[in-house]
Scaffold this active site. Structure first.
Site, PDB file in Angstrom:
ATOM      1  N   SER A 143      31.691 -25.233  18.213  1.00  0.00           N
ATOM      2  CA  SER A 143      32.602 -25.861  17.266  1.00  0.00           C
ATOM      3  C   SER A 143      33.404 -24.761  16.599  1.00  0.00           C
ATOM      4  O   SER A 143      32.909 -23.652  16.369  1.00  0.00           O
ATOM      5  CB  SER A 143      31.845 -26.650  16.194  1.00  0.00           C
ATOM      6  OG  SER A 143      32.705 -27.013  15.130  1.00  0.00           O
ATOM      7  N   TYR A 159      24.909 -27.150  10.311  1.00  0.00           N
ATOM      8  CA  TYR A 159      25.725 -27.408  11.505  1.00  0.00           C
ATOM      9  C   TYR A 159      26.518 -26.160  11.880  1.00  0.00           C
ATOM     10  O   TYR A 159      26.575 -25.775  13.058  1.00  0.00           O
ATOM     11  CB  TYR A 159      26.666 -28.585  11.236  1.00  0.00           C
ATOM     12  CG  TYR A 159      27.522 -28.984  12.419  1.00  0.00           C
ATOM     13  CD1 TYR A 159      27.016 -29.813  13.413  1.00  0.00           C
ATOM     14  CD2 TYR A 159      28.839 -28.536  12.535  1.00  0.00           C
ATOM     15  CE1 TYR A 159      27.804 -30.194  14.498  1.00  0.00           C
ATOM     16  CE2 TYR A 159      29.628 -28.913  13.614  1.00  0.00           C
ATOM     17  CZ  TYR A 159      29.110 -29.738  14.589  1.00  0.00           C
ATOM     18  OH  TYR A 159      29.896 -30.101  15.661  1.00  0.00           O
TER      19      TYR A 159
END
Length: 261
Positions: A143, A159
């Site tokens: 990401s 995350y």
């Protein structure tokens, strides 16, 4: 790019970016084993792929799931060319968030969803390549938040840690197995319209912010199809001299300020 006589396992390939990539591979002649977590998306994928794919329902955090996928690929197609690991998810509902609010459950569950699952699939496929003494390719989903934080709207620190760790993990195994002609690379998308991003994609302030944070193509959220060419590049058997790389498919996120109202 010709994908004839190839077979790929896609962990998290029944919805969103994984499904889009699977369809792109199918269009170019690849055989597929597609793994999804929920029954509805697996049923949808089964209808989409027909006889060109095996669809398996399973949890990517359970090592038995990738074992089933490998067995299915061997039984149905006789070979495995590569793995695209897309499976992961938000840990917000478990307690992920800014560090001062982050719970231990949120930390552990988010790392399990996004990092342990990658380790399990990569290890199993690496073992297959080594056992068969064959080359192969692995593409892991990172990401942009692993390298380019956005503190106001995306303060999920577990995350970010998991996605950053995927980069270090992938580069490390890419280095170790390069002499075996096993390639490992990472895609790092930004904000895309996917089931996981539903919270952000329906928040007017975040969508407005994304127009300046992701200024390419008029300023918009990514569509699942926007990653397809990058996926095909990394998974192609012809990309035999590319390993250990991280490609941001982010509409300009990582080089843009982003403007708040």
């Amino acid at each position: 790019m010709d994908f004839k006589d190839t077979c790929y396992i896609l962990m998290g390939g029944t919805s969103g970016m994984g499904l889009s990539a699977a369809l792109a591979l199918k269009k170019r002649g690849a055989s597929l084993v597609v793994v999804g977590r929920d029954e509805e998306s697996c049923a949808f994928a089964t209808n989409k792929f027909g006889n060109d794919a095996v669809v398996i329902q399973g949890d990517a955090t359970n090592g038995a799931t990738i074992d089933r996928a490998i067995d299915a690929a061997k039984d149905r197609f006789g070979t495995i060319t590569g793995l695209f690991h897309v499976a992961g998810g938000s840990g917000r509902k478990f307690g992920d968030g800014p560090l001062h609010e982050l719970s231990l459950e949120g930390w552990n569950k988010t790392l399990e969803l996004n990092l342990a699952s990658v380790m399990l699939s990569n290890k199993a496929v690496i073992n297959y390549f080594l056992e068969k003494k064959t080359h192969g390719t692995i593409l892991n989903m990172g990401s942009v938040l692993g390298q380019s934080p956005s503190p106001k709207h995306f303060a999920t620190h577990a995350y970010a840690a998991a996605k950053s760790a995927i980069i270090g993990f992938s580069k490390s195994i890419a280095s170790y197995y390069a002499e075996k002609n096993i390639r490992v690379n990472v895609l790092a998308p930004s904000l895309f319209e996917t089931p996981m991003a539903k919270r952000a994609a329906t928040d007017e302030s975040i969508v407005t912010f994304a127009k300046t944070k992701q200024p390419l193509d008029g300023g918009r959220l990514g569509n699942s199809e926007d990653i397809n060419e990058a996926v095909l590049l990394f998974l192609s058997p012809n990309s035999k001299f590319i390993t250990g790389q991280v490609l941001a498919v982010d509409g300009g996120w990582s080089i843009s300020d982003g403007q708040y109202r």
